[in-house]
Design a protein around this motif. Sequence first.
Motif, PDB file in Angstrom:
ATOM      1  N   ALA A 153       0.834  -1.208   0.000  1.00 24.98           N
ATOM      2  CA  ALA A 153       0.000   0.000   0.000  1.00 24.98           C
ATOM      3  C   ALA A 153       0.867   1.255   0.000  1.00 24.98           C
ATOM      4  O   ALA A 153       0.594   2.213  -0.742  1.00 24.98           O
ATOM      5  CB  ALA A 153      -0.933  -0.006   1.201  1.00 24.98           C
ATOM      6  N   PHE A 154       1.916   1.266   0.801  1.00 26.77           N
ATOM      7  CA  PHE A 154       2.818   2.427   0.858  1.00 26.77           C
ATOM      8  C   PHE A 154       3.499   2.657  -0.494  1.00 26.77           C
ATOM      9  O   PHE A 154       3.540   3.785  -0.992  1.00 26.77           O
ATOM     10  CB  PHE A 154       3.865   2.219   1.953  1.00 26.77           C
ATOM     11  CG  PHE A 154       4.943   3.265   1.953  1.00 26.77           C
ATOM     12  CD1 PHE A 154       4.692   4.541   2.419  1.00 26.77           C
ATOM     13  CD2 PHE A 154       6.207   2.964   1.461  1.00 26.77           C
ATOM     14  CE1 PHE A 154       5.684   5.514   2.407  1.00 26.77           C
ATOM     15  CE2 PHE A 154       7.205   3.924   1.444  1.00 26.77           C
ATOM     16  CZ  PHE A 154       6.940   5.201   1.920  1.00 26.77           C
ATOM     17  N   CYS A 155       4.029   1.600  -1.102  1.00 26.36           N
ATOM     18  CA  CYS A 155       4.723   1.746  -2.388  1.00 26.36           C
ATOM     19  C   CYS A 155       3.768   2.182  -3.484  1.00 26.36           C
ATOM     20  O   CYS A 155       4.127   2.982  -4.355  1.00 26.36           O
ATOM     21  CB  CYS A 155       5.419   0.442  -2.767  1.00 26.36           C
ATOM     22  SG  CYS A 155       6.847   0.074  -1.733  1.00 26.36           S
ATOM     23  N   THR A 156       2.542   1.668  -3.456  1.00 24.69           N
ATOM     24  CA  THR A 156       1.549   2.077  -4.447  1.00 24.69           C
ATOM     25  C   THR A 156       1.218   3.552  -4.290  1.00 24.69           C
ATOM     26  O   THR A 156       1.175   4.303  -5.276  1.00 24.69           O
ATOM     27  CB  THR A 156       0.281   1.221  -4.304  1.00 24.69           C
ATOM     28  OG1 THR A 156       0.627  -0.155  -4.469  1.00 24.69           O
ATOM     29  CG2 THR A 156      -0.763   1.607  -5.319  1.00 24.69           C
ATOM     30  N   LEU A 157       0.991   3.968  -3.066  1.00 26.00           N
ATOM     31  CA  LEU A 157       0.697   5.378  -2.806  1.00 26.00           C
ATOM     32  C   LEU A 157       1.872   6.263  -3.212  1.00 26.00           C
ATOM     33  O   LEU A 157       1.684   7.318  -3.840  1.00 26.00           O
ATOM     34  CB  LEU A 157       0.355   5.584  -1.331  1.00 26.00           C
ATOM     35  CG  LEU A 157       0.005   7.009  -0.925  1.00 26.00           C
ATOM     36  CD1 LEU A 157      -1.277   7.447  -1.620  1.00 26.00           C
ATOM     37  CD2 LEU A 157      -0.160   7.098   0.579  1.00 26.00           C
ATOM     38  N   LEU A 158       3.072   5.837  -2.886  1.00 29.06           N
ATOM     39  CA  LEU A 158       4.263   6.601  -3.263  1.00 29.06           C
ATOM     40  C   LEU A 158       4.381   6.708  -4.790  1.00 29.06           C
ATOM     41  O   LEU A 158       4.687   7.779  -5.320  1.00 29.06           O
ATOM     42  CB  LEU A 158       5.516   5.946  -2.677  1.00 29.06           C
ATOM     43  CG  LEU A 158       6.829   6.671  -2.936  1.00 29.06           C
ATOM     44  CD1 LEU A 158       6.835   8.036  -2.251  1.00 29.06           C
ATOM     45  CD2 LEU A 158       7.993   5.821  -2.448  1.00 29.06           C
ATOM     46  N   GLY A 159       4.117   5.618  -5.485  1.00 31.71           N
ATOM     47  CA  GLY A 159       4.167   5.639  -6.946  1.00 31.71           C
ATOM     48  C   GLY A 159       3.146   6.595  -7.543  1.00 31.71           C
ATOM     49  O   GLY A 159       3.442   7.330  -8.490  1.00 31.71           O
ATOM     50  N   VAL A 160       1.944   6.605  -6.985  1.00 31.13           N
ATOM     51  CA  VAL A 160       0.903   7.515  -7.480  1.00 31.13           C
ATOM     52  C   VAL A 160       1.301   8.963  -7.220  1.00 31.13           C
ATOM     53  O   VAL A 160       1.132   9.839  -8.089  1.00 31.13           O
ATOM     54  CB  VAL A 160      -0.457   7.180  -6.821  1.00 31.13           C
ATOM     55  CG1 VAL A 160      -1.482   8.263  -7.094  1.00 31.13           C
ATOM     56  CG2 VAL A 160      -0.952   5.824  -7.315  1.00 31.13           C
ATOM     57  N   VAL A 161       1.838   9.251  -6.046  1.00 29.79           N
ATOM     58  CA  VAL A 161       2.262  10.618  -5.714  1.00 29.79           C
ATOM     59  C   VAL A 161       3.394  11.079  -6.639  1.00 29.79           C
ATOM     60  O   VAL A 161       3.356  12.193  -7.177  1.00 29.79           O
ATOM     61  CB  VAL A 161       2.678  10.718  -4.230  1.00 29.79           C
ATOM     62  CG1 VAL A 161       3.384  12.028  -3.931  1.00 29.79           C
ATOM     63  CG2 VAL A 161       1.463  10.544  -3.338  1.00 29.79           C
TER      64      VAL A 161
END
Length: 112
Positions: free
Chosen positions: A49-57
Amino acid sequence: MDNKNSDDMLVDKFLSQHATPLPDDGFTQRVMTRLPDSNAQRLNRLWIAFCTLLGVVVFYLCNGWQAVVGTLHGLFADILTNDWSLWHNPLSIYICAMFVLMSIAAHRLANT
């Protein structure tokens, strides 16, 4: 050593010939759903979840959508005009490959 291997093969052959399937009736699934989540699984989900959110940001901050749309626009314009110079840019090839892979994934999800 050779005798042990032949014994193993004989036992395997016997068991494969005389094996009878046991009715499961969903028992395995019930057991698996009742097992407690481990800490590793929980951390793995948080990390994803953290990596996905970071990628989107990062995608948003770097105007990624404009790069994708611009590359696809240039690609289709080049295809229509038979100018293949865009294919010399590795970023264009990467974005087009991702577009194709996401299209295939979306098609498979729609058909399931």
